[in-house]
Design a protein around this motif. Structure first.
Motif, mmCIF file in Angstrom:
data_model
loop_
_atom_site.group_PDB
_atom_site.id
_atom_site.type_symbol
_atom_site.label_atom_id
_atom_site.label_comp_id
_atom_site.label_asym_id
_atom_site.label_seq_id
_atom_site.Cartn_x
_atom_site.Cartn_y
_atom_site.Cartn_z
ATOM 1 N N ARG A 216 41.985 53.785 51.690
ATOM 2 C CA ARG A 216 41.561 53.497 50.222
ATOM 3 C C ARG A 216 42.627 53.946 49.303
ATOM 4 N NH1 ARG A 216 36.800 54.193 53.157
ATOM 5 N NH2 ARG A 216 34.722 53.556 52.245
ATOM 6 N N VAL A 217 43.119 53.197 48.458
ATOM 7 C CA VAL A 217 44.035 53.765 47.388
ATOM 8 C C VAL A 217 43.196 53.404 45.880
ATOM 9 C CG1 VAL A 217 46.058 53.055 48.291
ATOM 10 C CG2 VAL A 217 44.922 51.338 47.043
ATOM 11 N N SER A 218 43.450 54.439 45.047
ATOM 12 C CA SER A 218 42.784 54.400 43.844
ATOM 13 C C SER A 218 43.397 53.209 42.774
ATOM 14 C CB SER A 218 43.056 55.700 42.988
ATOM 15 O OG SER A 218 44.184 55.930 42.675
ATOM 16 N N GLU A 219 42.796 52.732 41.972
ATOM 17 C CA GLU A 219 43.343 51.740 41.122
ATOM 18 C C GLU A 219 44.697 52.277 40.315
ATOM 19 O OE1 GLU A 219 41.121 50.665 37.679
ATOM 20 O OE2 GLU A 219 41.766 48.691 37.943
ATOM 21 N N HIS A 220 44.715 53.365 40.100
ATOM 22 C CA HIS A 220 45.806 53.779 39.553
ATOM 23 C C HIS A 220 46.993 53.884 40.478
ATOM 24 C CE1 HIS A 220 48.635 56.605 37.064
ATOM 25 N NE2 HIS A 220 48.556 57.349 38.389
ATOM 26 N N GLU A 221 46.973 54.416 41.512
ATOM 27 C CA GLU A 221 47.727 54.190 42.398
ATOM 28 C C GLU A 221 48.325 52.983 42.756
ATOM 29 O OE1 GLU A 221 47.468 57.311 46.236
ATOM 30 O OE2 GLU A 221 45.626 56.711 45.565
ATOM 31 N N PHE A 222 47.362 52.172 43.117
ATOM 32 C CA PHE A 222 47.500 50.904 43.377
ATOM 33 C C PHE A 222 48.457 49.983 42.354
ATOM 34 C CE2 PHE A 222 45.162 46.566 45.083
ATOM 35 C CZ PHE A 222 46.196 46.323 45.701
ATOM 36 N N LYS A 223 48.214 50.136 41.241
ATOM 37 C CA LYS A 223 49.050 49.571 39.994
ATOM 38 C C LYS A 223 50.536 50.067 39.913
ATOM 39 C CE LYS A 223 45.520 48.615 36.510
ATOM 40 N NZ LYS A 223 44.968 49.134 35.289
ATOM 41 N N GLU A 224 50.587 51.404 40.069
ATOM 42 C CA GLU A 224 51.635 52.442 40.273
ATOM 43 C C GLU A 224 52.804 52.048 41.287
ATOM 44 O OE1 GLU A 224 53.303 54.560 38.310
ATOM 45 O OE2 GLU A 224 51.630 54.607 36.738
ATOM 46 N N GLU A 225 51.953 51.887 42.366
ATOM 47 C CA GLU A 225 53.011 51.848 43.514
ATOM 48 C C GLU A 225 53.125 50.431 44.154
ATOM 49 O OE1 GLU A 225 51.274 54.233 46.597
ATOM 50 O OE2 GLU A 225 51.526 55.920 45.249
ATOM 51 N N ARG A 226 52.071 49.398 43.683
ATOM 52 C CA ARG A 226 52.184 48.016 44.314
ATOM 53 C C ARG A 226 51.811 47.132 43.249
ATOM 54 N NH1 ARG A 226 53.035 49.288 49.848
ATOM 55 N NH2 ARG A 226 52.040 51.565 49.951
ATOM 56 N N ALA A 227 52.596 47.099 42.150
ATOM 57 C CA ALA A 227 52.348 46.588 40.941
ATOM 58 C C ALA A 227 52.285 44.927 41.227
ATOM 59 C CB ALA A 227 53.510 46.839 39.689
ATOM 60 N N ALA A 228 53.463 44.435 42.163
ATOM 61 C CA ALA A 228 53.303 43.185 42.431
ATOM 62 C C ALA A 228 52.077 42.635 43.012
ATOM 63 C CB ALA A 228 54.524 42.799 43.078
ATOM 64 N N GLU A 229 51.620 43.237 43.789
ATOM 65 C CA GLU A 229 50.320 43.156 44.505
ATOM 66 C C GLU A 229 49.170 43.176 43.927
ATOM 67 O OE1 GLU A 229 49.230 45.781 48.095
ATOM 68 O OE2 GLU A 229 48.035 43.969 48.888
ATOM 69 N N TYR A 230 49.240 44.053 42.879
ATOM 70 C CA TYR A 230 47.932 44.119 42.214
ATOM 71 C C TYR A 230 47.890 43.015 41.186
ATOM 72 C CZ TYR A 230 44.629 46.505 39.136
ATOM 73 O OH TYR A 230 43.731 46.789 38.237
ATOM 74 N N GLU A 231 48.842 42.834 40.557
ATOM 75 C CA GLU A 231 48.923 41.608 39.922
ATOM 76 C C GLU A 231 48.684 40.331 40.455
ATOM 77 O OE1 GLU A 231 52.404 42.029 37.378
ATOM 78 O OE2 GLU A 231 51.840 43.892 36.487
ATOM 79 N N ARG A 232 49.198 40.102 41.705
ATOM 80 C CA ARG A 232 48.977 38.975 42.452
ATOM 81 C C ARG A 232 47.390 38.815 42.687
ATOM 82 N NH1 ARG A 232 49.070 38.499 47.791
ATOM 83 N NH2 ARG A 232 50.047 40.414 48.202
ATOM 84 N N LEU A 233 46.793 39.934 43.184
ATOM 85 C CA LEU A 233 45.425 39.836 43.574
ATOM 86 C C LEU A 233 44.547 39.699 42.176
ATOM 87 C CD1 LEU A 233 45.129 42.505 46.516
ATOM 88 C CD2 LEU A 233 45.739 40.188 46.429
ATOM 89 N N ALA A 234 44.950 40.491 41.308
ATOM 90 C CA ALA A 234 44.293 40.177 40.027
ATOM 91 C C ALA A 234 44.035 38.732 39.468
ATOM 92 C CB ALA A 234 44.698 41.246 39.035
ATOM 93 N N ALA A 235 44.948 38.032 39.692
ATOM 94 C CA ALA A 235 45.129 36.694 39.380
ATOM 95 C C ALA A 235 44.180 35.841 39.849
ATOM 96 C CB ALA A 235 46.642 36.013 39.548
ATOM 97 N N THR A 236 43.543 36.413 41.185
ATOM 98 C CA THR A 236 42.809 35.622 42.024
ATOM 99 C C THR A 236 41.576 36.612 42.032
ATOM 100 O OG1 THR A 236 43.547 36.333 44.174
ATOM 101 C CG2 THR A 236 44.511 34.604 43.228
ATOM 102 N N ARG A 237 40.527 35.917 43.161
ATOM 103 C CA ARG A 237 39.367 36.859 43.424
ATOM 104 C C ARG A 237 39.626 37.891 44.011
ATOM 105 N NH1 ARG A 237 34.399 35.764 41.560
ATOM 106 N NH2 ARG A 237 33.646 36.599 43.534
ATOM 107 N N GLU A 238 40.826 37.803 44.831
ATOM 108 C CA GLU A 238 40.918 38.822 45.885
ATOM 109 C C GLU A 238 40.937 40.274 45.522
ATOM 110 O OE1 GLU A 238 44.086 37.637 49.068
ATOM 111 O OE2 GLU A 238 44.469 36.424 47.101
ATOM 112 N N LEU A 239 41.339 40.699 44.401
ATOM 113 C CA LEU A 239 41.096 42.051 44.054
ATOM 114 C C LEU A 239 39.781 42.658 44.159
ATOM 115 C CD1 LEU A 239 43.004 44.307 42.929
ATOM 116 C CD2 LEU A 239 42.391 43.652 40.814
#
Lengths: 282, 420
Positions: A216-239
Motif C-alpha cells: 500500500r501507498v498513502s495518498e500523499h506518497e502517491f501524489k508526491e511520487e507518482r503524480a502522473a499515475e495519480y492524475e491518470r487514474l483520478a481521471a477515470t474510476r481506476e483510482l
C-alpha cells in the motif's frame, strides 16, 4: 478526492502490489540473501572472513548444497513470475503487459524521465512526474531478469556439467564460472547498495519503504511520487478501484522486522566485499 | 650386525684380558688391578659422594644388568687408568673413558659425525658423545626394550637434546625442535602409537654413529641421496619417482628438482589420504609452480579447496603424485589421451567435450582462451559501468533528496513541476 475513508475515518491507501507480488518479492529476497551469503565466500575465498562465513553453512560443501537449494527457490520464483506474465498476456489478453505505463518495457518516456531527473539533481530543471514504474525501477527489474538468465543459466551449467557437456564445449564452463561469479558480484553489489538506497535508504524513505511488504501507498506518497499515475487514474474510476484499507498491524510489524534484517545483512555483505576488495586483494 | 661384532670384540677383549692376567699371576712389580668388588666397596654405597658433593654411587644391580656387567667386564675395563692405580681412594678426576678401545668400528664412524666435529671444535660443546645416547654403567644392547637406543626409544633419546630448547639454542641447531615434529608425523605415530618396528626412527634416515649434516654429500639425507634413503623402505615409490619429471630433473642434476622431503617435509610427514595433507600439498606444489596455483585458485576446484572443502580435485588428483609427467607425455594422466579417464575419477560420464574445461584457466591470458578473456573484459566493463552510473546517480540523488519531515512540494527551490 477524499483523503479519509468516510466510514472508518482512516487515511485512504492505494494498492500498489498485490499479494502475489509481495509473496514473490519475499521469496526473492530470502533466496537472494541466501545465495549471496553462500556464494560470496567462494568468490572471495582468499578473504579472511571467507572460511568463517562458509563454516556457518557447514563449510564449502554445506554452503554449496544450500546455494543450490536457494537457487531452486529463486528459479521457482522466476518461473512463477513469468508464468503469471504469460497468463496475463495470452489468457487475459492484457496488452498493457507489453506497453504503456503499467508495463515494465523500457519506453521513450523513461529516457526523458532519466534526463529530467538528472537535471533536477543538478538543479537545472523541475522534478519529473513519474508514472507507475520509474526508469530505475525498470532497471532493477531487468537487472534481475538478466541476472536470472545469466547467473541462473551459468549456475545450472556449473551444477550439471556432464549434462551440459553434450550441448556446450567444456571451455564454456570456464566462461560460466567467470560470469556466474562476476554477475553475482554485480547483482549483490547493486541490490545491497543502489536498490537499498533508491527504495529504502534515501532520506525521504529512510529507514525503509514498506510498500513492497504492505502493498500500500498513502495518498500523499502517491501524489508526491507518482503524480502522473495519480492524475491518470483520478481521471477515470481506476483510482477508486485502487483504494484499499490499511494493512493489518502484523503486516506492518513483520515488514519492519524483515526489512531491517534484510537491509542489515545486505550492508554487512557489502562491508565484507569492500573489505576483501580493498584490503585482501591488494 | 654392528652390535654383534661389537659384542664379539668385547668378548675377545675380555678373554684376552683374563688370559693375560691368568698367565702372569704373580708378577711382583705389577700391582694387582682392583676388582669390581673393590670398587663397589666405596661406590656401592648409595650415599657416596665426591669432594664436590656429587654422587659417585654406582648401582651394582644396574651394572650387573648392563651388557658390560652381563659379559663380566670389570670396572677397570673402561676406567683403564685405575688398573695401575695403587693409591686408594683414587684421584677425583679420572681419565675419560674411551669406548673406542673395544668399539673401534662405531667410534671411527662417530668421529666423522656432526657430533664429533662439534666436540672437536669446542671443548664445552653440548654435542652428544657415546654415553649421552648409550648411558654409562647401565648400557644395554639396542635390542633390549629398556635400552635408550632401542628402536622404539630412540626418538625420545635424541629428543633429550633435539627437543630441548636450551640445548638447541646453545648448540645452534638450525632445524630446531625436530623431535616434537617427528612425534606427530606418520613415522612418529607409527612408532609410538602403533609400535611398528618397521617404521623408521631417527637412525634409519640419519644413521646411528656417523650422523652428518644434510649439506654433507656423504650424508644419507643429502638432497640427492634422499630418494635412495626413503627408498630403503618405499622402494616402489622411489622407482615411480625416478621415472617422473621430478626424478628425471634430479637425475639431470637440476638444483631445483624436488626430492621426497621437498613435498613431504622431513620430520612432519603426514598421511596422504587426509584433508590436512591435501590442503598442505597445494602450497608445496605452489611453492615451485606459482602460476599453476594462481590459476587453480581462480577456478572452481581451487576456490573450494581454499574454503577447506577438500573432496574436490587438488594437484595430485589430476597430475598424480610420484610419477608426474609432462602433459605432452602419453604416460601423463593429463595427456589428451588419458584426460577423459582422469576426469571420470570424479565426474562420471565426462567426455571429450567435458575435458575441454580448463582447470587452470586464466582470464587475463588472451592466448590461453580468447573467449574467456573477452568475457572477463565484458564483465569488467559492465561492473564498472553500472556502478559508475548508479554511483553518480545515487550520490546526486542523496544530495538532492528531501530531508525527513520535509515534503517535496514544501521545498522552495523545487521549481515548477514539469507538465506531462
Amino acid at each position: 478526492m477524499a483523503t479519509t475513508d468516510a466510514a472508518t475515518g482512516e487515511r485512504v491507501q492505494y494498492q500498489r502490489f498485490d499479494r502475489y507480488h509481495r509473496l514473490l518479492h519475499g521469496v526473492l529476497m530470502f533466496s537472494f540473501l541466501g545465495l549471496a551469503f553462500t556464494g560470496m565466500p567462494l568468490l572471495f575465498n582468499d578473504a579472511p572472513w571467507a572460511v568463517r562465513l562458509a563454516a556457518l553453512f557447514g563449510g564449502g560443501h554445506g554452503a554449496g548444497i544450500l546455494h543450490r537449494i536457494f537457487a531452486s527457490l529463486l528459479i521457482t520464483c522466476f518461473v512463477l513470475h513469468v508464468w503469471r506474465l504469460m497468463h496475463r498476456l495470452f489468457v487475459k489478453k492484457d496488452l498493457e503487459v507489453l506497453w504503456g505505463p503499467a508495463s515494465m518495457t523500457p519506453q521513450p518516456r523513461d529516457v526523458a524521465e532519466l534526463v529530467a531527473h538528472l537535471r533536477w539533481f543538478l538543479r537545472t530543471g523541475p522534478q519529473p512526474r513519474f508514472d507507475h514504474f520509474t526508469y530505475w525501477e525498470k532497471f532493477d527489474y531487468w537487472a534481475v531478469f538478466w541476472g536470472m538468465g545469466i547467473i541462473g543459466g551459468s549456475g545450472l551449467v556449473l551444477w550439471f556439467p556432464v549434462f551440459f557437456s553434450h550441448i556446450l564445449p567444456g571451455s564454456w564452463f570456464n566462461i560460466a564460472l567467470l560470469v556466474h561469479g562476476e554477475e553475482g558480484l554485480l547483482a549483490v553489489g547493486f541490490i545491497f547498495t543502489i536498490h537499498f538506497f533508491n527504495s529504502h535508504l534515501r532520506p525521504d524513505k529512510f529507514p525503509m519503504d514498506p510498500v513492497i511488504f504492505t502493498g500500500r501507498v498513502s495518498e500523499h506518497e502517491f501524489k508526491e511520487e507518482r503524480a502522473a499515475e495519480y492524475e491518470r487514474l483520478a481521471a477515470t474510476r481506476e483510482l477508486e478501484e485502487a483504494e484499499i484499507g490499511p494493512a493489518p498491524d502484523w503486516v506492518g510489524g513483520l515488514a519492519k522486522v524483515v526489512a531491517t534484517i534484510a537491509v542489515t545483512l545486505g550492508l554487512v555483505m557489502v562491508g565484507l566485499i569492500l573489505y576483501a576488495v580493498l584490503f585482501a586483494r591488494i | 650386525m654392528r652390535l654383534r661384532s661389537a659384542f664379539a670384540l668385547l668378548l675377545a677383549a675380555c678373554l684376552l684380558a683374563t688370559t693375560v692376567l691368568a698367565q702372569k699371576p704373580a708378577a711382583p712389580a705389577v700391582p694387582k688391578p682392583p676388582t669390581s668388588d673393590d670398587c663397589l666397596a666405596c661406590h656401592g654405597d648409595p650415599s657416596a659422594t665426591g669432594a664436590n658433593g656429587r654422587s659417585i654411587a654406582v648401582s651394582a644391580d644396574k651394572f650387573g644388568d648392563s651388557i658390560h656387567g652381563q659379559s663380566g667386564l670389570a670396572c677397570v675395563g673402561c676406567h683403564a687408568d685405575l688398573a695401575k692405580t695403587t693409591d686408594f681412594p683414587h684421584a677425583e678426576k679420572l681419565a675419560p673413558v674411551s669406548c673406542a678401545t673395544c668399539h673401534d668400528g662405531p667410534a671411527a664412524k662417530y668421529d666423522t659425525s656432526v657430533h664429533a666435529q662439534a666436540r672437536r671444535a669446542s671443548p664445552t660443546s653440548v654435542a652428544a658423545a657415546c654415553k649421552d645416547c648409550h648411558g654409562t654403567h647401565d648400557i644395554r644392547p639396542a635390542s633390549d626394550p629398556d635400552s635408550p637406543t632401542h628402536h622404539l626409544n630412540l626418538p625420545a633419546t635424541c629428543g633429550r637434546c633435539h627437543g630441548n630448547a636450551d640445548i638447541i639454542r646453545r648448540g645452534r641447531i638450525a632445524i630446531g625442535d625436530v623431535v616434537t615434529e617427528f612425534q606427530d608425523s606418520i613415522h612418529g605415530q607409527a612408532l609410538s602409537k602403533s609400535g611398528l618396528m618397521v617404521a623408521p626412527d631417527c637412525k634409519d634416515c640419519h644413521h646411528a654413529h656417523d650422523i652428518r649434516r644434510k649439506s654433507d654429500p656423504a650424508s644419507p639425507v643429502f638432497r640427492t641421496t634422499v630418494p635412495a634413503t626413503c627408498g630403503k623402505c618405499h622402494e616402489g615409490v622411489e622407482r615411480r619417482y625416478l621415472t617422473g619429471v621430478h626424478g628425471e630433473a634430479l637425475g639431470k642434476g637440476r638444483p631445483d628438482a624436488p626430492v621426497c622431503v621437498t613435498c613431504h617435509t622431513a620430520h612432519r610427514i603426514q598421511r596422504t589420504e587426509g584433508a590436512t595433507w591435501k590442503a598442505q600439498v597445494l602450497a608445496e606444489c605452489g611453492s615451485c609452480h606459482p602460476e599453476s596455483i594462481r590459476t587453480y585458485r581462480d577456478t572452481f576446484h581451487g576456490q573450494e579447496t581454499q574454503l577447506g572443502f577438500l573432496r574436490v580435485a587438488a594437484c595430485a588428483d589430476c597430475h598424480g603424485a610420484h610419477d608426474i609427467f609432462a602433459k605432452s607425455d602419453v604416460r601423463s594422466t593429463v595427456s589428451p589421451a588419458r584426460l577423459v579417464s582422469t576426469c571420470r575419477k570424479c565426474h562420471a560420464g565426462a567426455n571429450d567435450s567435458f575435458v575441454k574445461y580448463d582447470p587452470h584457466a586464466d582470464r587475463r591470458n588472451y592466448a590461453r582462451d580468447p573467449w574467456l578473456f573477452y568475457a572477463s573484459k565484458f564483465m569488467e566493463a559492465l561492473l564498472i559501468g553500472v556502478f559508475a552510473f548508479f554511483g553518480i546517480h545515487t550520490t546526486l540523488w542523496a544530495s538532492r533528496a528531501v530531508k525527513p519531515g520535509e515534503t517535496r512540494s514544501s521545498r522552495p527551490d523545487d521549481g515548477p513541476r514539469s507538465e506531462e
